[in-house]
Scaffold this motif. Structure first.
Motif, mmCIF file in Angstrom:
data_model
loop_
_atom_site.group_PDB
_atom_site.id
_atom_site.type_symbol
_atom_site.label_atom_id
_atom_site.label_comp_id
_atom_site.label_asym_id
_atom_site.label_seq_id
_atom_site.Cartn_x
_atom_site.Cartn_y
_atom_site.Cartn_z
ATOM 1 N N GLN A 9 0.829 -1.207 0.000
ATOM 2 C CA GLN A 9 0.000 0.000 0.000
ATOM 3 C C GLN A 9 0.859 1.250 0.000
ATOM 4 N N TYR A 43 1.942 4.743 -3.216
ATOM 5 C CA TYR A 43 2.137 6.186 -3.069
ATOM 6 C C TYR A 43 3.557 6.602 -3.350
ATOM 7 N N VAL A 75 -0.985 5.189 -7.452
ATOM 8 C CA VAL A 75 -2.373 5.026 -7.048
ATOM 9 C C VAL A 75 -3.302 5.798 -7.996
ATOM 10 N N THR A 121 -9.790 7.488 2.473
ATOM 11 C CA THR A 121 -8.451 7.121 2.017
ATOM 12 C C THR A 121 -8.534 6.214 0.799
ATOM 13 N N ILE A 136 -6.735 3.610 -0.155
ATOM 14 C CA ILE A 136 -5.858 2.457 -0.042
ATOM 15 C C ILE A 136 -6.748 1.223 0.002
ATOM 16 N N GLU A 191 -2.832 7.876 4.499
ATOM 17 C CA GLU A 191 -2.557 6.940 3.409
ATOM 18 C C GLU A 191 -1.121 6.446 3.477
ATOM 19 N N SER A 240 -0.886 3.798 6.043
ATOM 20 C CA SER A 240 -1.889 2.735 5.906
ATOM 21 C C SER A 240 -2.946 2.786 7.005
#
Lengths: 118, 315, 116
Positions: B11, B15, B99, C16, C18, C85, C88
């Motif tokens: 994750q 970014y 993303v 967010t 994610i 973000e 996480s």
């Protein structure tokens, strides 16, 4: 539901305002920020907070809150107690943490403010 | 736990990695003057299903094999690419995070997205789902190796040093800003940076997560105290074999009555600080609760020194 | 309980970007005071709060709280979302009050994260 019924059901300790316990509770509101309570809470709410300083009484008076419940066995400061007694605002203490107390109140049928709109 | 960590790592990479890092740079392009018949050969020879249309270095559209099929089906009218290409092209900048690319691909269902340079607005590449996956895998492999090296180096620190006693010390200097006196809301909002850096360092050292958590919560509170009350301060973390020791020294106004300051709910913070979620008179108590050893020394006008230790074996 | 289930119970929007994956929470911490959160919270908890500044995300980072739900429809700034973000941490936004949100989560079987 009346304040005194809640006191019995949730084993709340009464610190002051004992003469006001026949008042009916309309909704529940929980917050630790004074500006937030001023903005959202309404007449007849029962307010759950961990704040114990003097300002909570002033906020309760301004918004017409029916009772304040302090969580986690937190005791009001001396000035808070005096002011609440003078203003006739019931100050109650619960041994439960915020989430648990809110959950129990909610289960007893006391709605939140946003529930009205639905 | 380990799986959870690697999911988080991926994750983060969404970014961290930029479109420019993973895109294909050698892009086959066509010009809008080209004939549709020629396009077919280009797509076939390069085994691609679509390509950007560029005139004089500028992206003017995109054309795909689907457009070609439609052209055939439609009786082959209008023979130049200019008449058949899609002019409404979704593009990405090189410096946008992955993303962003993923969300555009998902939202519009495009197979390939042209990438342009933010300054010159020229086409510099094309990105596809395949490029994203490949880029992620490569980066994970490199990162994994690097982090392993950092971890190995850091966690073997004590074993590799030949000494009777080894201590690792790192320090953080804070400008402090006397936020309370200066009513500096921004400074209060930006607190926690030191605690965040220390957290990353302790992780690399392979310290147990529970110890890291306790240490960082205590440091975060101490850091907020420096920001709120002091002009400046420094935080020193010493790692011993069996304990993390933290010393927090500030040049603030000092605490007049320590016993009073240590009682739950005691606070000199004004309402605006409380409304930001701090200054509820819990900080020092919270630090003491996180630590095993705790001491505080302060004198009015002389600043405050906090010292606390968290045992490493306690986890 | 999974993130999307929580979002459904609270009629919340996920702020967010994610992937929600398999992250689960089963405890709730309801507070607007970060010191309080720092003292009592546990990981695997969702923080329900009306405090929308970046400190809330920092606090979640330190305490390893993986989900923060902002109440009263009060949206946090972009910097808070970005920081979340990066770490996480999932951010949710509900129009419910803290009271209403907690009531529903309690009904759904979540527990309090308070530890003595």
């Amino acid at each position: 539901m009346k304040i005194k019924e809640l006191i019995e059901k949730l084993k709340l300790k009464v610190r002051c305002g004992g003469s006001q316990l026949d008042r009916e509770i309309a909704r529940g509101y929980a917050s630790d920020l004074m500006s937030d309570v001023m903005a959202h809470s309404r007449e007849g709410d029962i307010w759950i907070t961990l704040q114990v300083h003097l300002n909570i009484v002033a906020v309760a008076c301004m918004t017409g809150i029916a009772a304040i419940v302090l969580i986690n066995n937190r005791e009001p400061e001396k000035e808070t107690l005096e002011k609440a007694e003078a203003e006739g605002v019931p100050l109650l203490v619960s041994e439960l943490p915020a989430f648990e107390l809110i959950g129990r109140l909610y289960s007893l049928g006391i709605p939140g403010i946003s529930e009205d709109a639905e | 736990m380990k799986d959870d960590l690697s999911i988080r790592k991926i994750q983060e990479l969404f970014y961290e990695l930029k479109v420019g890092d993973v895109m294909m740079k050698d892009v086959i392009t066509v010009s809008s003057n080209m004939q549709m018949m020629e396009l077919r050969a280009i797509l076939r020879d390069n085994r691609i299903s679509g390509t950007p249309v560029v005139d004089d270095g500028r992206l003017v559209g995109i054309i795909s094999i689907e457009d070609f099929i439609n052209w055939l089906a439609g009786g082959q009218q209008e023979n130049r690419i200019a008449g058949k290409m899609n002019r409404e092209v979704k593009t990405l900048y090189e410096d946008e995070p992955l993303v962003q690319a993923i969300s555009i691909i998902e939202k519009f269902g495009y197979g390939r997205i042209p990438v342009i340079n933010r300054r010159q607005k020229s086409l510099t590449g094309v990105i596809t789902k395949g490029d994203i996956i490949e880029g992620l895998l490569k980066k994970m492999e490199v990162d994994y190796q690097e982090e392993e090296i950092h971890r190995y180096r850091a966690s073997h620190f004590f074993e590799d040093i030949i000494a009777d006693k080894t201590t690792l010390i790192f320090q953080y200097f804070m400008k402090g800003c006397d936020a309370m006196r200066n009513h500096d809301v921004d400074a209060v909002q930006n607190g926690g940076r030191v605690a965040s850096r220390i957290r990353k360092t302790l992780r690399r050292l392979g310290i147990h997560p529970t110890v890291i958590r306790r240490t960082c919560i205590a440091i975060y509170e101490a850091e907020m105290n420096i920001i709120l009350y002091a002009g400046a301060g420094e935080i020193t973390v010493s790692i011993h074999k069996d304990e993390v020791n933290v010393k927090v020294k500030d040049s603030g106004p000092g605490i007049e009555n320590i016993e009073e300051a240590m009682s739950p709910g005691f606070s000199t913070a004004p309402d605006w600080v409380r409304e930001l979620g701090f200054g509820a008179g819990m900080g020092l108590i919270n630090i003491r609760n996180c630590a095993q050893t705790f001491s505080i020394a302060s004198e009015k006008g002389q600043g405050t020194v906090l010292n606390f230790g968290i045992p490493i074996g306690a986890a | 309980m999974k993130i999307d289930e929580i979002a459904r119970v609270l009629k919340a929007e996920i702020l967010t970007q994610i992937p929600v994956g398999e992250t689960e929470v089963d405890l709730v911490c309801a507070s607007d005071l970060m010191s309080d959160v720092l003292s009592f919270s546990k990981s695997r908890a969702v923080l329900v709060t009306s405090l929308t500044n970046i400190q809330t995300v920092r606090t979640a980072e330190m305490t390893e709280i993986s989900v923060v739900c902002f109440v009263n429809g009060k949206k946090p700034g972009d910097d808070a979302v970005k920081l979340a973000e990066k770490n996480s941490i999932f951010l949710l936004l509900t129009g419910l009050s803290m009271y209403g949100a907690c009531g529903r989560l309690f009904d759904a079987g979540l527990g309090d994260c308070y530890e003595r």
